[in-house]
Structure formats: structure tokens, C-alpha cells
Design a protein around this motif. Sequence first.
Motif, PDB file in Angstrom:
ATOM      1  N   ARG A  90       2.384   5.110   1.246  1.00 53.13           N
ATOM      2  CA  ARG A  90       2.461   3.401   1.702  1.00 53.13           C
ATOM      3  C   ARG A  90       3.046   3.443   3.259  1.00 53.13           C
ATOM      4  NH1 ARG A  90       4.588   0.978  -3.744  1.00 53.13           N
ATOM      5  NH2 ARG A  90       2.443   0.911  -4.812  1.00 53.13           N
ATOM      6  N   PRO A  91       2.561   2.544   4.111  1.00 53.34           N
ATOM      7  CA  PRO A  91       1.654   1.435   3.974  1.00 53.34           C
ATOM      8  C   PRO A  91       0.060   1.830   4.177  1.00 53.34           C
ATOM      9  CG  PRO A  91       2.564   1.246   6.181  1.00 53.34           C
ATOM     10  CD  PRO A  91       3.363   2.425   5.382  1.00 53.34           C
ATOM     11  N   SER A 113      -1.568   0.910   1.070  1.00 51.55           N
ATOM     12  CA  SER A 113      -1.346  -0.253   0.417  1.00 51.55           C
ATOM     13  C   SER A 113      -2.685  -1.110   0.567  1.00 51.55           C
ATOM     14  CB  SER A 113      -0.239  -1.185   1.270  1.00 51.55           C
ATOM     15  OG  SER A 113       0.918  -0.469   1.041  1.00 51.55           O
ATOM     16  N   LEU A 169       4.734  -3.010   7.254  1.00 54.60           N
ATOM     17  CA  LEU A 169       3.702  -3.275   6.155  1.00 54.60           C
ATOM     18  C   LEU A 169       2.373  -4.056   6.903  1.00 54.60           C
ATOM     19  CD1 LEU A 169       6.315  -5.318   4.036  1.00 54.60           C
ATOM     20  CD2 LEU A 169       5.088  -3.179   3.425  1.00 54.60           C
ATOM     21  N   TRP A 174      12.124   1.496   4.104  1.00 52.91           N
ATOM     22  CA  TRP A 174      11.475   0.385   4.768  1.00 52.91           C
ATOM     23  C   TRP A 174      12.441  -0.406   5.524  1.00 52.91           C
ATOM     24  CZ3 TRP A 174       6.517  -0.129   3.575  1.00 52.91           C
ATOM     25  CH2 TRP A 174       6.094   0.432   2.561  1.00 52.91           C
TER      26      TRP A 174
END
Length: 413
Positions: free
Chosen positions: A15-16, A19, A351, A411
Motif C-alpha cells: 500500500r498505497p 489500495s 493515500l 504513514w
Amino acid sequence: MKAVILAGGFGTRLRPISSTRPKPMVPVLGKPNLQYILEALEKVSEIDEIILSVHYMRGEIREFIQERMVDYPKDIRFVNDPMPLETGGALKNVEDYVSDDFLVIYGDVFTNFDYSELIKAHKENDGLITVALTKVYDPERFGVVIVDEEGKIIDFEEKPRKPKTNLVDAGIYMVNKEVLKEIPKNKEVYFEREILPKFVSQGLVYGYRMPKEYYWIDLGTPEDLFYAHQIALDQLSRENGYMILGENVEIPEDVEVQGPVYIDNNAKIGHGVKIKAYTYIGPNTIIEDKAYIKRSILLGSDIIKERAELKDTILGEGVVVGKNVIIKENAVVGDYARINDNLVIYGAKILPWKKVEEYEAYIRIKLDPTKVRPELTPERCPLGLPECIYKKFKAIAGEKPPCDECIENQWLF
């Protein structure tokens, strides 16, 4: 004979990028890894049907097969896992569709291995499982094996802290259907941790060492994705030169290129751009004047504005990078994120669809979650920038140590 591709994992560590796409659909040089596997299986005469074990974002995989692999000459069957079943549970779920011996391939394995070699090796031994083996530099991430002179695996340990050897399980197996009787139905079971060691103790598992001419990469992390692109670019450059251009690429004469570099279809490069080694620029990407890109992966349809600088960076699809932006240190930006002008981003994971507007920075630090304490983190960021990751760790550590996942994924945005 059937080939089972385990394509249901979440790809958490990717990720991302994962995602917005299932892990087997993560592309290498613009082509999903699943396509590489299917193209390799097409050449294996013993295989007459491919079974795709799917769960997470299975609609994306089905759409890819229907649109991009419509002319594939072998049958493809989808088997949906009702819930996350892990590798062993997923194999149990395909029990009704396989017979006798069958080939198993993890969907995150990027390799040019000839699967027919493993099939042949399995036929020549008397085991129920034959495991493809390869040597790696970081065996603690994988299942480490020890084999005897006859090729029988006599010891297997999954992700050991102190590996006894650098020979590891490559995530490619020949399996006899009898093995599936040991796996309970509709339960999360790890094939490597719970099933394989049981048969190793019974002397029923053999190993086949992949010859040195084959490359093998587990696409588990962004670092692995960088390495896969490096290997693929090296392979392509031997045949096509150090600058590989797709169709309708616009590139002025004053662009500086240090290969190997791959610029895909319909990309547009501005004046004075510098593109350094091991960069992949995906289709329909626009790079404006005097941008600088080094060892980066741009999946496609991205916009890099004037004087932006990318180093060791992965951009998802449709990312917009503003003017004078600096992104480096293994940063990963999710699909359709937007980075405002004049920002500096170090090593962050951004993200999908995120709009980054503030002046924030990230420093990669390795912390032991059992030893993190507020007094161990400095008061100020070494770069002198606000919103530093040190402050975030300091706040977390004041209450409790951060978990492994927080530290691993790190993150920021």
C-alpha cells in the motif's frame, strides 16, 4: 494438469499502490504481474487449465481477464474465496477442481522461471510436494529450507530470525491432491507455516533449485517493485538498447537520458528534462520542462510539472506533482493524489486521491516498538521542517509504543 494462481491477498505491505488494485495486478513496466505469469504458463504444454483463486478486488482481475486476455488459448476458471483464507485455505477451496498433481504459483512472484522444470522434477521424485527453491540476500523474510543430497527437504522454517541458509521457498509448488485432505475447509490456514512443515517431517517434500539464469522477486514491498523494474529494464536493454520508447512518444532533442530508461506509449516529455537510469514512465504521462527523474516508477497518466524532482519514487496512476516539488527516499504516492507546488516529501506513503497542501516532511527512522520512549526522540526535526514524523512518534510513544504495522507502513499523509 491444472495450475492454481493464488491471487486473493491484500498486499498490505505494497500500500498505497495495492489500495486501488489487487496485488497480482501491480504492474512491472506497465504489464500486470498476473499477465507475466499467464504468458509463462501458456508455454507449458502440460497445463490445460488455469485456476485463479481470488478474493480481494476480484472484479478487477476478472475485468482484466475478460478485456486483456480474451485471446488466451487455455481455459481460465475463477474460484472465489468466501473470506480471507490465506494460502492453505485458498488451496482447500479449489479442491473440487484439481486432480492428482497440480501446479501452485503465488500471484506476487515475478520470475522468468520455466514451470515445466518443476513439473518434471516432481514426476521424478516420490514426494507429495515439490518446492521451487532460490537463493536470496535476505532469507529472514521467507521460508528457509535445508535439503539433503537427494533433494529432499529435511528442515523448513518460515521467516526465521537467524536463518541457517539463504536457500528459500520461492512460492511455486507442485502439490499432490492428497495434501489437501490435511487442510480444514473455510478456515484461515497458512500453507507455509502449518501444512508444509508437517509433510517435511514425514519426508514427503522435495526441493528443486531454480537455475541461476532465472530471476525471482517476491513483489511484497515497494523496494521489491523497484528491484523488479531494475531486472526487467536490464533484460529489455540487452535487446533494445538503453532507451526504450513506446509508440507516439514526444521527446525533444535537449532531453538528457541516462539509461536504461523505458518511456511508454503517448508520453510527452518537456524541454530540458533529465531522466536518469532505471526510470519507467508510464503511458499518457506528461512531464513538463526541466523536471528531473531518477530511479522512479510512474505507472501512467501522471502529470509532473516544471522543475519537479523525483528520486527513488513510485507514483500511482493519475498523480499530479506540482511545480518545484521534491519527492525522494522511497516515497510511494497512491493513484490520483495531488501534490501542491513547492513541497518537499521524504519517504512518505501518500493515500490515493489525497491532496497534499501543507509543507510537511518525513524522515525514515527504524524503531524497535518495544523500546520507543518519548525521551528517545529529538525535540526538532533535523531538516527544520514542521509536522515532522518525530513529533508523531513522540506523541504515540507517550501513551504506548507504536505497533509493528504503524512502524512498517509509516504513514504520514
